[in-house]
Design a protein around this motif. Structure first.
Motif, short mmCIF file in Angstrom:
data_model
loop_
_atom_site.label_atom_id
_atom_site.label_comp_id
_atom_site.label_asym_id
_atom_site.label_seq_id
_atom_site.Cartn_x
_atom_site.Cartn_y
_atom_site.Cartn_z
N UNK A 37 15.75 -6.13 -3.65
CA UNK A 37 15.34 -5.45 -2.42
C UNK A 37 16.47 -5.43 -1.40
N UNK A 38 17.24 -6.51 -1.35
CA UNK A 38 18.36 -6.56 -0.41
C UNK A 38 19.45 -5.56 -0.80
N UNK A 42 16.27 -2.47 1.33
CA UNK A 42 14.87 -2.47 1.78
C UNK A 42 14.57 -3.67 2.66
N UNK A 43 15.31 -4.77 2.43
CA UNK A 43 15.15 -5.95 3.27
C UNK A 43 16.53 -6.53 3.59
N UNK A 55 10.36 0.64 4.04
CA UNK A 55 9.23 0.44 3.13
C UNK A 55 9.21 1.49 2.02
N UNK A 56 10.26 2.29 1.93
CA UNK A 56 10.32 3.34 0.91
C UNK A 56 10.41 2.73 -0.48
N UNK A 57 9.66 3.23 -1.45
CA UNK A 57 9.68 2.69 -2.82
C UNK A 57 11.07 2.77 -3.44
N UNK A 66 6.82 -6.30 -4.92
CA UNK A 66 7.37 -7.36 -4.08
C UNK A 66 7.58 -6.86 -2.65
N UNK A 67 8.07 -5.64 -2.52
CA UNK A 67 8.29 -5.05 -1.20
C UNK A 67 6.97 -4.90 -0.45
N UNK A 68 5.94 -4.47 -1.15
CA UNK A 68 4.62 -4.31 -0.51
C UNK A 68 4.10 -5.63 0.03
N UNK A 69 4.33 -6.71 -0.70
CA UNK A 69 3.90 -8.03 -0.25
C UNK A 69 4.61 -8.42 1.04
N UNK A 70 5.90 -8.15 1.10
CA UNK A 70 6.68 -8.50 2.29
C UNK A 70 6.27 -7.63 3.48
N UNK A 71 6.08 -6.34 3.23
CA UNK A 71 5.69 -5.41 4.29
C UNK A 71 4.33 -5.77 4.86
#
Length: 222
Positions: A37-38, A42-43, A55-57, A66-71
């Motif tokens: 993600x980094x 994305x993060x 938050x773009x896929x 994983x991104x959805x969980x963080x968002x």
């Protein structure tokens, strides 16, 4: 091929058995998802906390999950929090994906004819091409000099943090490997912000492994 998939392939031998224990393997996978993600921007890690940049896929189901969980969590948390959380179900999901794609296959056997065990050997009976490519990249980085591109540096960071370097580079001089991995981690191979993020996540993986091991030891002696 995602970092999590490359890391998992490196962490299994030709028989389909893991080269390290579950604590190192699972936390390494959690770190791999966060690093992915980094690298995908994305993060990022700011003030010791993981912050969402977009938050773009990414197009990879496991990484996007994983991104959805963080968002979904409003409060920014430290990398270690997410590594532990993402590690919970990472291994079966990555294995399932690699089996579905025909990279690995599933075999069942018993240890000492009693204890059931599941193995994940290469589907073709030979080292998967994607694993060979990952090994070639990190081996070239360790044997070489100078800058290393970010994805390879990130994979080197995971291998070092989980002590898989002892297995992956077992035929090389230990001191030279350790020194080169440290050099890669501290080198000017990428923008300062990217390098700092990888350093933070690598350190968090190591801390998560120590914490998990300490907790398990305390639990067994209680």
């Amino acid at each position: 091929m995602s970092l999590a998939e490359e890391f998992l392939l490196l962490a299994y031998d030709e028989s389909g058995a893991p080269l390290t224990d579950g604590t190192h393997l699972d936390n390494g996978l959690g770190g791999a998802l966060l690093l992915e993600l980094a690298l995908a921007e994305r993060v990022d890690v700011e003030d010791k906390r993981v912050v969402v940049l977009s938050a773009a896929p990414t197009g990879d189901a496991l990484t996007d999950q994983a991104l959805s969980m963080i968002v979904s969590l409003d409060k920014a948390r430290k990398p270690g929090h997410w590594i532990t959380k993402l590690s919970k179900q990472a291994r079966p999901r990555v294995l399932e994906k690699l089996v579905a794609e025909g990279v690995l296959t599933v075999e069942k056997d018993r240890v000492l004819w009693v204890f059931p065990r599941t193995l994940y050997p290469p589907a073709t009976g030979e080292q998967p091409a994607v694993e060979a490519e990952a090994r070639e990249r990190i081996r070239a980085a360790v044997l070489g000099t100078g800058p290393v591109e970010p994805r390879t540096a990130a994979l080197c960071a995971l291998v070092a943090a989980t002590e898989l370097d002892r297995k992956v580079f077992g035929d090389l001089d230990r001191k030279k490997v350790t020194a080169r991995l440290k050099e890669i981690g501290e080198g000017s191979w990428a923008a300062t912000a990217v390098r700092k993020t990888i350093e933070e996540i690598q350190a968090a993986v190591m801390i998560a492994i120590i914490a998990s091991t300490t907790a398990a030891t305390a639990g067994s002696s209680a």
